[in-house]
Design a protein around this motif. Structure first.
Motif, PDB file in Angstrom:
ATOM      1  N   MET A   1       0.826  -1.212   0.000  1.00 43.29           N
ATOM      2  CA  MET A   1       0.000   0.000   0.000  1.00 43.29           C
ATOM      3  C   MET A   1       0.857   1.257   0.000  1.00 43.29           C
ATOM      4  N   ASP A   2       1.951   1.232   0.734  1.00 37.49           N
ATOM      5  CA  ASP A   2       2.849   2.387   0.757  1.00 37.49           C
ATOM      6  C   ASP A   2       3.494   2.633  -0.600  1.00 37.49           C
ATOM      7  N   ALA A   3       3.844   1.562  -1.289  1.00 39.07           N
ATOM      8  CA  ALA A   3       4.479   1.705  -2.601  1.00 39.07           C
ATOM      9  C   ALA A   3       3.562   2.439  -3.573  1.00 39.07           C
ATOM     10  N   TRP A   4       2.284   2.089  -3.537  1.00 44.36           N
ATOM     11  CA  TRP A   4       1.340   2.739  -4.444  1.00 44.36           C
ATOM     12  C   TRP A   4       0.998   4.151  -3.989  1.00 44.36           C
ATOM     13  N   SER A   5       0.833   4.363  -2.701  1.00 45.53           N
ATOM     14  CA  SER A   5       0.456   5.708  -2.242  1.00 45.53           C
ATOM     15  C   SER A   5       1.582   6.706  -2.433  1.00 45.53           C
ATOM     16  N   ALA A   6       2.821   6.214  -2.552  1.00 41.89           N
ATOM     17  CA  ALA A   6       3.968   7.099  -2.793  1.00 41.89           C
ATOM     18  C   ALA A   6       4.167   7.395  -4.267  1.00 41.89           C
ATOM     19  N   THR A   7       3.417   6.715  -5.139  1.00 37.84           N
ATOM     20  CA  THR A   7       3.734   6.760  -6.568  1.00 37.84           C
ATOM     21  C   THR A   7       2.588   7.241  -7.448  1.00 37.84           C
ATOM     22  N   ILE A   8       1.406   6.651  -7.300  1.00 32.70           N
ATOM     23  CA  ILE A   8       0.347   6.874  -8.279  1.00 32.70           C
ATOM     24  C   ILE A   8      -0.221   8.292  -8.188  1.00 32.70           C
TER      25      ILE A   8
ATOM     26  N   THR B   1      -5.026   9.853   1.547  1.00 34.45           N
ATOM     27  CA  THR B   1      -4.968  10.934   0.566  1.00 34.45           C
ATOM     28  C   THR B   1      -4.994  10.389  -0.848  1.00 34.45           C
ATOM     29  N   MET B   2      -4.296   9.287  -1.085  1.00 36.94           N
ATOM     30  CA  MET B   2      -4.324   8.642  -2.400  1.00 36.94           C
ATOM     31  C   MET B   2      -5.753   8.241  -2.766  1.00 36.94           C
ATOM     32  N   LEU B   3      -6.451   7.601  -1.844  1.00 36.56           N
ATOM     33  CA  LEU B   3      -7.817   7.183  -2.129  1.00 36.56           C
ATOM     34  C   LEU B   3      -8.713   8.382  -2.403  1.00 36.56           C
ATOM     35  N   ARG B   4      -8.529   9.443  -1.623  1.00 37.13           N
ATOM     36  CA  ARG B   4      -9.375  10.634  -1.761  1.00 37.13           C
ATOM     37  C   ARG B   4      -9.095  11.391  -3.056  1.00 37.13           C
ATOM     38  N   ASP B   5      -7.817  11.523  -3.420  1.00 38.24           N
ATOM     39  CA  ASP B   5      -7.446  12.400  -4.528  1.00 38.24           C
ATOM     40  C   ASP B   5      -7.308  11.686  -5.877  1.00 38.24           C
ATOM     41  N   VAL B   6      -6.933  10.414  -5.856  1.00 38.31           N
ATOM     42  CA  VAL B   6      -6.684   9.693  -7.108  1.00 38.31           C
ATOM     43  C   VAL B   6      -7.866   8.811  -7.497  1.00 38.31           C
TER      44      VAL B   6
ATOM     45  N   LEU C   1     -11.236   8.416  -5.668  1.00 38.99           N
ATOM     46  CA  LEU C   1     -12.612   8.865  -5.459  1.00 38.99           C
ATOM     47  C   LEU C   1     -13.143   9.749  -6.591  1.00 38.99           C
ATOM     48  N   PRO C   2     -12.364  10.696  -7.123  1.00 36.87           N
ATOM     49  CA  PRO C   2     -12.899  11.512  -8.213  1.00 36.87           C
ATOM     50  C   PRO C   2     -13.255  10.713  -9.470  1.00 36.87           C
ATOM     51  N   GLU C   3     -12.599   9.585  -9.678  1.00 33.26           N
ATOM     52  CA  GLU C   3     -12.876   8.758 -10.855  1.00 33.26           C
ATOM     53  C   GLU C   3     -14.167   7.960 -10.710  1.00 33.26           C
ATOM     54  N   VAL C   4     -14.601   7.697  -9.480  1.00 34.11           N
ATOM     55  CA  VAL C   4     -15.717   6.769  -9.286  1.00 34.11           C
ATOM     56  C   VAL C   4     -16.976   7.411  -8.712  1.00 34.11           C
ATOM     57  N   ILE C   5     -16.866   8.557  -8.067  1.00 37.67           N
ATOM     58  CA  ILE C   5     -17.975   9.082  -7.290  1.00 37.67           C
ATOM     59  C   ILE C   5     -19.159   9.529  -8.137  1.00 37.67           C
ATOM     60  N   ASN C   6     -18.926   9.897  -9.390  1.00 35.08           N
ATOM     61  CA  ASN C   6     -20.025  10.380 -10.230  1.00 35.08           C
ATOM     62  C   ASN C   6     -20.674   9.291 -11.072  1.00 35.08           C
ATOM     63  N   GLY C   7     -20.248   8.046 -10.886  1.00 34.91           N
ATOM     64  CA  GLY C   7     -20.887   6.942 -11.583  1.00 34.91           C
ATOM     65  C   GLY C   7     -20.617   6.921 -13.071  1.00 34.91           C
ATOM     66  N   ALA C   8     -21.372   6.057 -13.770  1.00 32.91           N
ATOM     67  CA  ALA C   8     -21.224   5.900 -15.220  1.00 32.91           C
ATOM     68  C   ALA C   8     -22.576   5.470 -15.771  1.00 32.91           C
ATOM     69  N   ALA C   9     -23.475   6.429 -15.886  1.00 31.00           N
ATOM     70  CA  ALA C   9     -24.884   6.135 -16.162  1.00 31.00           C
ATOM     71  C   ALA C   9     -25.115   5.381 -17.462  1.00 31.00           C
ATOM     72  N   THR C  10     -24.341   5.674 -18.500  1.00 33.57           N
ATOM     73  CA  THR C  10     -24.623   5.077 -19.805  1.00 33.57           C
ATOM     74  C   THR C  10     -23.792   3.832 -20.102  1.00 33.57           C
TER      75      THR C  10
END
Length: 396
Positions: A133-140, A182-187, A189-198
């Protein structure tokens, strides 16, 4: 005197108007998020983990076989090295695949190690989970290309499961837990929170699962409420019940609303019956992913004290029974998908079956036959892992 009466009458009218407005005006929006989040509380609770651990340690089945399978997998290897990338680029069908597989597998490995830690109390597994988890949170920093929301959903549904177990059960410390949040919140959550209606429904369902899991870990009540709202609108647009009328519910927030558009969206299927899913006539594999996310979201909500199972129970019950009946050998009728279905539901029924059959006492003959025949579940898809171990016959 007249003037006094007039003034008094005016005051009374004003008060009556205010009272009427108060009584008949729009009610405040109900919130889904709990006043205080329960931890660990994404898909599995401490009580569920304790129950499964005691069964596996006692050598009872199916938990022992599920535990042995998990510990023998590459995901539990203490020599595993994470493969983080700053930008994960995933096109359609993960083509191009720049970090897509690595990210999904590392997320599953982190969760596997977190479970291994809890079951063995061997701190090496907790440290390995933290290392990944640290490896990804330091990178992505980003997900790009057409599958970015779906990829974020797959991985984002898994990361919080690992993080919850480690943060709230491992007493060895996790200095970078805040960076991971912070990684979950910034990287993610914005990609998933608004859904994909179509998009096909499995997209929005796993994205919503990710949003809810992330919301629990970062304790974001507003995001949790929004994700639950999206979920409750999507489930009726994914699984049909005859009470819906002649046609399924259209996906909320989309322009898919005419009969022709809805039938096309349902893969050309024009005859509808209880339990049919929007992707049934596409294939059972993608349908299974959607049903897994429906159960996973409901499971997390129950742990958080805001049980969504009553709202989606009948749709999940019928959908599981409908699809497992054909997996079990029921002949496909001519009206269904032109008389031919692409089976391969996967080992995705354990969470829903346990909730509906074992906890709520609903007879689910087809689902039970299928679930028990496909134990133990492993890591059959991009985000489901070890559900026989965690949820088989689990009363908690």
């Amino acid at each position: 005197m007249t003037r006094t009466r007039t003034a008094l009458l005016s005051v009374l009218v004003l008060l009556a108007g205010l009272l009427s407005l108060q009584l008949t005006g729009p009610a405040p929006r109900a919130t889904a998020a709990p006043a205080a989040f329960t931890h660990p509380g994404v898909l599995v609770s401490r009580a569920q983990l304790d129950h499964a651990r005691s069964k596996a340690q006692a050598g009872q089945q199916p938990w022992k076989a599920a535990y042995d399978s998990m510990m023998a997998s590459s995901y539990a290897s203490l020599s595993r090295t994470a493969k983080p990338r700053a930008v994960v680029e995933c096109g359609s069908s993960s083509n191009p695949n720049y970090g897509c597989t690595d990210e999904r597998q590392d997320a599953i490995a982190a969760y596997t190690d977190a479970l291994a830690w809890y079951f063995t109390r061997d701190s090496r597994y907790a440290k390995k989970s933290i290392e990944i988890m640290d490896a990804w949170s330091a990178t992505i920093t980003d997900h790009t290309n057409s599958n970015a929301p779906l990829q974020s959903g797959w991985s984002g549904a898994t990361w919080p499961r690992a993080a919850e177990i480690i943060k709230y059960t491992y007493d060895g410390g996790w200095p970078n837990a805040g960076r991971f949040a912070t990684m979950l919140r910034d990287v993610y959550l914005p990609e998933v929170i608004n859904g994909a209606a179509t998009k096909n429904g499995n997209w929005e369902l796993v994205m919503t699962e990710a949003a809810i899991g992330i919301s629990v870990f970062i304790e974001d009540r507003a995001a949790y409420d929004k994700a639950v709202s999206t979920f409750l609108a999507r489930v009726p647009a994914y699984v049909y019940l005859t009470g819906d009328g002649d046609l399924p519910e259209p996906p909320a927030g989309s322009s898919i609303d005419t009969s022709a558009e809805i039938i096309k969206y349902w893969q050309g299927q024009s005859t509808f019956t209880d339990g049919l899913a929007q992707e049934t006539c596409r294939d059972f594999g993608h349908t299974g992913w959607g049903l897994a996310s429906i159960a996973d979201v409901a499971e997390t909500s129950r742990i958080q004290g805001q049980d969504l199972y009553p709202k989606i129970r009948e749709r999940l019950r019928y959908a599981l029974g409908f699809h497992t009946s054909y997996e079990n050998g029921t002949a496909v009728p001519s009206w269904l998908c032109g008389g031919s279905v692409k089976k391969g539901l996967g080992r995705v029924t354990e969470v829903g079956f346990n909730a509906l059959h074992n906890r709520l006492g609903i007879a689910m003959t087809n689902t039970q036959e299928y679930t028990e025949a496909h134990r133990p579940s492993g890591t059959d898809n991009y985000f489901n892992a070890w559900t026989t171990l965690t949820h088989a016959d689990n009363p908690y």
